[in-house]
Design a protein around this motif. Structure first.
Motif, PDB file in Angstrom:
ATOM      1  N   MET A  30      27.209 -24.553  33.087  1.00  0.00           N
ATOM      2  CA  MET A  30      26.012 -24.043  32.807  1.00  0.00           C
ATOM      3  C   MET A  30      24.813 -25.169  32.609  1.00  0.00           C
ATOM      4  SD  MET A  30      24.207 -21.422  32.233  1.00  0.00           S
ATOM      5  CE  MET A  30      25.614 -20.120  32.409  1.00  0.00           C
ATOM      6  N   ALA A  31      23.519 -24.568  32.746  1.00  0.00           N
ATOM      7  CA  ALA A  31      22.571 -25.817  32.804  1.00  0.00           C
ATOM      8  C   ALA A  31      22.241 -26.562  31.516  1.00  0.00           C
ATOM      9  CB  ALA A  31      21.115 -24.931  33.415  1.00  0.00           C
ATOM     10  N   THR A  32      21.543 -27.500  31.220  1.00  0.00           N
ATOM     11  CA  THR A  32      21.088 -27.823  30.142  1.00  0.00           C
ATOM     12  C   THR A  32      19.795 -27.419  29.958  1.00  0.00           C
ATOM     13  OG1 THR A  32      19.873 -29.919  31.395  1.00  0.00           O
ATOM     14  CG2 THR A  32      22.152 -30.348  30.478  1.00  0.00           C
ATOM     15  N   PRO A  33      19.168 -27.325  28.445  1.00  0.00           N
ATOM     16  CA  PRO A  33      18.053 -26.864  28.009  1.00  0.00           C
ATOM     17  C   PRO A  33      16.983 -27.337  28.780  1.00  0.00           C
ATOM     18  CG  PRO A  33      19.438 -27.211  26.236  1.00  0.00           C
ATOM     19  CD  PRO A  33      20.206 -27.920  27.358  1.00  0.00           C
ATOM     20  N   THR A  34      15.998 -26.619  29.493  1.00  0.00           N
ATOM     21  CA  THR A  34      14.882 -26.840  30.038  1.00  0.00           C
ATOM     22  C   THR A  34      13.485 -26.552  29.561  1.00  0.00           C
ATOM     23  OG1 THR A  34      15.247 -24.955  31.630  1.00  0.00           O
ATOM     24  CG2 THR A  34      16.287 -26.869  32.316  1.00  0.00           C
ATOM     25  N   THR A  35      13.481 -25.859  28.590  1.00  0.00           N
ATOM     26  CA  THR A  35      12.196 -25.496  27.985  1.00  0.00           C
ATOM     27  C   THR A  35      11.404 -26.749  27.675  1.00  0.00           C
ATOM     28  OG1 THR A  35      13.095 -25.135  25.841  1.00  0.00           O
ATOM     29  CG2 THR A  35      12.720 -23.301  26.916  1.00  0.00           C
ATOM     30  N   THR A  36       9.972 -26.706  28.062  1.00  0.00           N
ATOM     31  CA  THR A  36       9.361 -28.319  28.011  1.00  0.00           C
ATOM     32  C   THR A  36       8.262 -28.016  27.100  1.00  0.00           C
ATOM     33  OG1 THR A  36       8.228 -27.600  29.889  1.00  0.00           O
ATOM     34  CG2 THR A  36      10.040 -28.921  30.473  1.00  0.00           C
ATOM     35  N   ALA A  37       7.586 -26.711  26.871  1.00  0.00           N
ATOM     36  CA  ALA A  37       6.538 -26.418  26.050  1.00  0.00           C
ATOM     37  C   ALA A  37       6.631 -26.548  24.683  1.00  0.00           C
ATOM     38  CB  ALA A  37       5.556 -25.457  26.649  1.00  0.00           C
ATOM     39  N   GLY A  39      23.187 -22.530  26.489  1.00  0.00           N
ATOM     40  CA  GLY A  39      23.434 -23.412  27.332  1.00  0.00           C
ATOM     41  C   GLY A  39      22.586 -23.921  28.134  1.00  0.00           C
ATOM     42  N   GLY A  40      21.283 -23.323  27.903  1.00  0.00           N
ATOM     43  CA  GLY A  40      19.843 -23.672  28.614  1.00  0.00           C
ATOM     44  C   GLY A  40      19.836 -22.780  30.115  1.00  0.00           C
ATOM     45  N   ILE A  41      18.898 -22.778  30.679  1.00  0.00           N
ATOM     46  CA  ILE A  41      18.325 -22.149  31.908  1.00  0.00           C
ATOM     47  C   ILE A  41      17.919 -22.895  32.831  1.00  0.00           C
ATOM     48  CG2 ILE A  41      16.864 -20.285  32.966  1.00  0.00           C
ATOM     49  CD1 ILE A  41      17.402 -18.592  30.241  1.00  0.00           C
ATOM     50  N   SER A  42      18.262 -23.154  33.984  1.00  0.00           N
ATOM     51  CA  SER A  42      17.752 -24.233  34.903  1.00  0.00           C
ATOM     52  C   SER A  42      16.466 -23.731  35.763  1.00  0.00           C
ATOM     53  CB  SER A  42      18.750 -24.251  35.961  1.00  0.00           C
ATOM     54  OG  SER A  42      20.148 -24.776  35.774  1.00  0.00           O
ATOM     55  N   PRO A  43      15.629 -24.710  36.022  1.00  0.00           N
ATOM     56  CA  PRO A  43      14.342 -24.426  36.754  1.00  0.00           C
ATOM     57  C   PRO A  43      15.035 -23.642  38.293  1.00  0.00           C
ATOM     58  CG  PRO A  43      14.348 -26.555  35.861  1.00  0.00           C
ATOM     59  CD  PRO A  43      15.566 -26.208  35.773  1.00  0.00           C
ATOM     60  N   GLY A  44      14.208 -22.628  38.587  1.00  0.00           N
ATOM     61  CA  GLY A  44      14.448 -21.834  39.640  1.00  0.00           C
ATOM     62  C   GLY A  44      15.248 -20.589  39.586  1.00  0.00           C
ATOM     63  N   THR A  45      15.609 -20.179  38.312  1.00  0.00           N
ATOM     64  CA  THR A  45      16.508 -19.240  37.845  1.00  0.00           C
ATOM     65  C   THR A  45      15.849 -17.874  38.070  1.00  0.00           C
ATOM     66  OG1 THR A  45      17.909 -20.546  36.425  1.00  0.00           O
ATOM     67  CG2 THR A  45      18.103 -18.093  36.248  1.00  0.00           C
ATOM     68  N   LYS A  46      16.400 -16.855  38.438  1.00  0.00           N
ATOM     69  CA  LYS A  46      15.851 -15.584  38.576  1.00  0.00           C
ATOM     70  C   LYS A  46      16.477 -14.859  37.688  1.00  0.00           C
ATOM     71  CE  LYS A  46      14.696 -11.711  41.568  1.00  0.00           C
ATOM     72  NZ  LYS A  46      14.846 -11.344  43.219  1.00  0.00           N
ATOM     73  N   VAL A  47      15.649 -14.393  36.542  1.00  0.00           N
ATOM     74  CA  VAL A  47      16.147 -13.913  35.263  1.00  0.00           C
ATOM     75  C   VAL A  47      15.413 -12.336  35.045  1.00  0.00           C
ATOM     76  CG1 VAL A  47      15.880 -13.785  32.662  1.00  0.00           C
ATOM     77  CG2 VAL A  47      16.054 -15.788  33.986  1.00  0.00           C
ATOM     78  N   LEU A  48      16.618 -11.613  34.818  1.00  0.00           N
ATOM     79  CA  LEU A  48      16.057  -9.966  34.150  1.00  0.00           C
ATOM     80  C   LEU A  48      16.236 -10.035  33.021  1.00  0.00           C
ATOM     81  CD1 LEU A  48      15.458  -6.961  34.873  1.00  0.00           C
ATOM     82  CD2 LEU A  48      18.233  -6.815  35.313  1.00  0.00           C
ATOM     83  N   ALA A  56      10.218 -20.720  18.719  1.00  0.00           N
ATOM     84  CA  ALA A  56      11.248 -21.861  18.372  1.00  0.00           C
ATOM     85  C   ALA A  56      12.513 -21.288  18.112  1.00  0.00           C
ATOM     86  CB  ALA A  56      10.733 -22.565  17.072  1.00  0.00           C
ATOM     87  N   HIS A  57      12.584 -20.172  17.501  1.00  0.00           N
ATOM     88  CA  HIS A  57      14.008 -19.268  17.340  1.00  0.00           C
ATOM     89  C   HIS A  57      14.678 -18.852  18.690  1.00  0.00           C
ATOM     90  CE1 HIS A  57      17.017 -16.749  16.015  1.00  0.00           C
ATOM     91  NE2 HIS A  57      16.348 -15.486  16.289  1.00  0.00           N
ATOM     92  N   ARG A  58      13.755 -18.355  19.831  1.00  0.00           N
ATOM     93  CA  ARG A  58      14.167 -18.063  20.875  1.00  0.00           C
ATOM     94  C   ARG A  58      14.618 -19.359  21.802  1.00  0.00           C
ATOM     95  NH1 ARG A  58      11.742 -14.257  18.442  1.00  0.00           N
ATOM     96  NH2 ARG A  58      12.365 -11.922  19.070  1.00  0.00           N
ATOM     97  N   GLN A  59      13.904 -20.538  21.569  1.00  0.00           N
ATOM     98  CA  GLN A  59      14.229 -21.642  22.288  1.00  0.00           C
ATOM     99  C   GLN A  59      15.545 -22.204  21.808  1.00  0.00           C
ATOM    100  OE1 GLN A  59      10.759 -23.992  21.547  1.00  0.00           O
ATOM    101  NE2 GLN A  59       9.963 -24.101  23.944  1.00  0.00           N
ATOM    102  N   ASN A  60      15.820 -21.792  20.457  1.00  0.00           N
ATOM    103  CA  ASN A  60      17.238 -22.265  19.869  1.00  0.00           C
ATOM    104  C   ASN A  60      18.294 -21.460  20.452  1.00  0.00           C
ATOM    105  OD1 ASN A  60      16.158 -24.186  18.285  1.00  0.00           O
ATOM    106  ND2 ASN A  60      15.913 -22.880  16.549  1.00  0.00           N
ATOM    107  N   ILE A  61      17.876 -20.109  20.612  1.00  0.00           N
ATOM    108  CA  ILE A  61      19.104 -19.255  21.142  1.00  0.00           C
ATOM    109  C   ILE A  61      19.318 -19.672  22.594  1.00  0.00           C
ATOM    110  CG2 ILE A  61      19.377 -16.905  22.310  1.00  0.00           C
ATOM    111  CD1 ILE A  61      17.599 -15.883  19.900  1.00  0.00           C
ATOM    112  N   ILE A  62      18.314 -19.977  23.747  1.00  0.00           N
ATOM    113  CA  ILE A  62      18.264 -20.370  24.773  1.00  0.00           C
ATOM    114  C   ILE A  62      19.430 -21.799  24.643  1.00  0.00           C
ATOM    115  CG2 ILE A  62      17.427 -21.678  26.851  1.00  0.00           C
ATOM    116  CD1 ILE A  62      15.280 -19.390  26.547  1.00  0.00           C
ATOM    117  N   ASN A  63      19.177 -22.544  23.961  1.00  0.00           N
ATOM    118  CA  ASN A  63      19.951 -23.824  23.585  1.00  0.00           C
ATOM    119  C   ASN A  63      21.535 -23.524  23.525  1.00  0.00           C
ATOM    120  OD1 ASN A  63      17.657 -25.428  24.084  1.00  0.00           O
ATOM    121  ND2 ASN A  63      17.225 -25.947  21.947  1.00  0.00           N
ATOM    122  N   VAL A  64      21.645 -22.670  22.544  1.00  0.00           N
ATOM    123  CA  VAL A  64      23.027 -22.121  22.325  1.00  0.00           C
ATOM    124  C   VAL A  64      23.759 -21.500  23.390  1.00  0.00           C
ATOM    125  CG1 VAL A  64      24.545 -20.688  20.942  1.00  0.00           C
ATOM    126  CG2 VAL A  64      22.597 -21.788  19.704  1.00  0.00           C
TER     127      VAL A  64
END
Length: 295
Positions: free
Chosen positions: A1-8, A42-51, A32-40
């Protein structure tokens, strides 16, 4: 799984949402809470198509749009009527986000999940399906299971985040009780519009996912979401108020069932006693994060 990629930063992303100036601190905390969730997760890679199912006004959507980068996309689905919401409606919130730098990455879809999701899909269309703090809005466990079954056909992986019904501190324990109290009332209404309609625990979610042909491959907990994540305070405040008692009397006719709901409410109110400022000191409970793939 990708590493966290949120930059802002949470503050920068909060400014892209349609919120009042005095609400930026709370909104940044939700981001910030939702960024923490993404980190748990495992992260979302650039270029990912999300629903994303259950996007609401876009709190999580804008974090996902930041994570997928300019080469990714987010289809954000929600059944809420466009005119619902205060001080801004869902339609106003979505329209505003669409004008921001992240807007081109987001496609807003007004639809019920089962109406939008096809019953059959020959191959996955999305990399990841997201359900973030949305399962408790579903009408029943079977509806959740059917939604997950259809998501399994449409997405390579499914990421879920929901309140865990566990507390890491006495200040978040009232939130657990309030959620169970609300659920005990709402399940006795012919139709519910509450934030807590169908309470499912992490174990129950995992079982529903297994029934839908999914397997849990990773899980984790976000503890103590943050001082300014006010969900716990809101839910405990709602249960503690006099209007909630009126709702019990109106909707629960069986005396034994009514006694159960009253007892849960009493336990919620009693749990506030160790807190110096009562409801004002309530914090939100832990959040469970699970990653699923096709079994």
């Amino acid at each position: 799984m990708a590493t966290p990629t949120t930059t802002a930063s949470p503050e920068d992303l909060a400014k892209l949402l349609l919120v009042t100036q005095n609400g930026l601190q709370s909104q940044a905390a939700q981001i910030a809470h939702r960024q923490n969730i993404i980190n748990v997760w495992g992260g979302i890679s650039p270029g990912t198509k999300v629903l994303e199912l259950g996007c609401g006004q876009g709190d999580c959507t804008i974090v996902l749009a930041d994570a997928v980068g300019s080469s990714g996309s987010v289809d954000a689905v929600d059944p809420t009527p466009p005119g619902y919401g205060s001080p801004f409606t869902v339609e106003e919130a979505h329209r505003h986000i669409s004008t921001t730098i992240l807007g081109p990455r987001i496609n807003w879809i007004h639809a019920d999940s089962l109406t939008f999701l096809p019953d059959n899909a020959p191959e996955p269309t999305y990399d990841i399906g997201i359900l973030c703090h949305s399962l408790w809005y579903f009408s029943s466990p079977p509806t959740i299971s059917e939604t997950l079954r259809r998501l399994r056909l449409l997405c390579k992986m499914i990421f879920i985040a929901e309140w865990s019904l566990t507390a890491s501190s006495p200040s978040s324990y009232p939130h657990v009780l309030a959620a169970l109290t609300q659920a005990s009332l709402e399940c006795r209404k012919p139709q519910s519009e509450s934030n807590v309609r169908t309470v499912v625990s992490p174990a129950a979610i995992t079982k529903l996912a297994e029934d839908a042909g999914l397997k849990l491959v990773n899980e984790g907990i976000v503890e103590n979401p943050g001082e300014h994540v006010y969900d716990g305070l809101w839910e405990v405040g709602a249960v503690s108020g006099k209007i909630f008692i009126q709702e019990i009397e109106k909707n629960v006719k069986d005396e034994r069932e009514r006694a159960v709901v009253h007892a849960l409410r009493d336990a919620t109110v009693k749990s506030l006693e160790p807190l110096p400022r009562g409801v004002k000191d309530v914090r939100s409970m832990n959040v469970w994060c699970g990653v699923f793939e096709k079994a």
